[in-house]
Design an enzyme around this catalytic site. Sequence first.
Site, short mmCIF file in Angstrom:
data_model
loop_
_atom_site.label_atom_id
_atom_site.label_comp_id
_atom_site.label_asym_id
_atom_site.label_seq_id
_atom_site.Cartn_x
_atom_site.Cartn_y
_atom_site.Cartn_z
N ARG A 1 0.83 -1.21 0.00
CA ARG A 1 0.00 0.00 0.00
C ARG A 1 0.86 1.25 0.00
NH1 ARG A 1 -5.13 1.75 3.75
NH2 ARG A 1 -5.32 3.83 2.86
N ARG B 1 -6.47 2.65 -3.28
CA ARG B 1 -5.61 1.81 -2.46
C ARG B 1 -5.70 0.35 -2.85
NH1 ARG B 1 -8.95 3.71 1.95
NH2 ARG B 1 -8.25 5.72 1.28
N ASP C 1 -7.04 -1.86 2.19
CA ASP C 1 -7.32 -1.02 3.35
C ASP C 1 -8.00 -1.89 4.39
OD1 ASP C 1 -7.86 1.34 4.92
OD2 ASP C 1 -9.84 1.49 4.00
N ASP D 1 -9.67 -1.76 8.07
CA ASP D 1 -10.14 -0.88 9.13
C ASP D 1 -10.77 -1.70 10.25
OD1 ASP D 1 -9.41 1.43 7.73
OD2 ASP D 1 -11.35 1.57 6.73
C1 X6L Z 1 -18.98 13.47 2.66
C2 X6L Z 1 -17.64 13.62 2.93
C3 X6L Z 1 -19.47 12.22 2.47
C4 X6L Z 1 -16.83 12.52 3.01
C5 X6L Z 1 -18.66 11.12 2.55
C6 X6L Z 1 -16.93 8.82 2.93
C7 X6L Z 1 -15.07 10.22 2.92
C8 X6L Z 1 -16.11 7.72 2.97
C9 X6L Z 1 -14.24 9.13 2.97
C10 X6L Z 1 -17.32 11.26 2.82
C11 X6L Z 1 -16.43 10.09 2.90
C12 X6L Z 1 -14.74 7.88 2.99
C13 X6L Z 1 -13.72 3.24 0.36
C14 X6L Z 1 -14.43 4.15 -0.42
C15 X6L Z 1 -12.87 5.17 0.65
C16 X6L Z 1 -14.13 1.88 0.33
C17 X6L Z 1 -15.85 2.53 -1.20
C18 X6L Z 1 -13.88 6.67 3.05
C19 X6L Z 1 -12.40 6.75 2.87
N1 X6L Z 1 -12.74 3.89 1.02
N2 X6L Z 1 -15.48 3.82 -1.19
N3 X6L Z 1 -13.89 5.37 -0.22
N4 X6L Z 1 -15.20 1.59 -0.46
N5 X6L Z 1 -16.91 2.16 -1.93
O1 X6L Z 1 -13.55 0.99 0.98
O2 X6L Z 1 -14.33 5.57 3.29
S1 X6L Z 1 -11.90 6.50 1.19
MG MG Z 2 -11.26 2.68 5.02
MG MG Z 3 -8.02 2.67 6.67
#
Ligand code: X6L
Ligand code: MG
Ligand code: MG
Length: 173
Positions: free
Chosen positions: A83, A92, A95, A97
């Site tokens: 990563r 990525r 990941d 968590d």
């Molecule tokens: C407003 C602002 C709404 C921020 C949502 C949601 C930011 C999720 C980061 C958010 C917001 C994240 C994954 C992903 C990421 C994953 C899918 C995050 C961190 N990781 N999308 N986006 N799956 N489908 O594992 O989760 S980046």
């Molecule tokens: Mg995550």
């Molecule tokens: Mg993470």
Amino acid sequence: MMQAYLSIGTNIGEREQNLRDAVSMLLAQDEIAITAISSIYETAAVGYTEQDDFLNIAVALETKLDALELLAQCQKVENDLGRIREFRWGPRIIDLDILLYNNEKYETESLIIPHPRMYERAFVLVPLEEIMTQKYVMLEGVLEALQALDIEKEGVKLWKKIATVEEFVPFES
Ligand code: X6L
Ligand code: MG
Ligand code: MG
């Protein structure tokens, strides 16, 4: 033994293989036993949307590790799988968590449990609910959060049905 739940995601390269590699690296650890695995779900990226679709799974595990030791093991798996952190919310290879740890609340600079945003993310909650159903366990707040999210939940597609860890990672359990 402590009960923990992880969310694992990937959107670079051979995504299914990345998930297998992560699960098999967890299985290879004496201090961790995987007790359930969800099917694989595909979703569009959330947060930073200009990137490829994700595959996500949830896993349940038992461990003697404390929460910070488990976090260190998750980070080791991320590093061993190569990563690279380019930017926040970016693509990525893998990941891992920690969502929940032994029904405890936990708050340090490096780790907050329950995962602070898990209840807003259908890509976390849908696989987690599948594990709850498999194990006949109720995790606080998950069903309520899913109901509140009904519209976004539509975006989470069952990508591949997985029944058991042994099926997903043959020969290694
Ligand atoms: C407003 C602002 C709404 C921020 C949502 C949601 C930011 C999720 C980061 C958010 C917001 C994240 C994954 C992903 C990421 C994953 C899918 C995050 C961190 N990781 N999308 N986006 N799956 N489908 O594992 O989760 S980046
Ligand atoms: Mg995550
Ligand atoms: Mg993470």
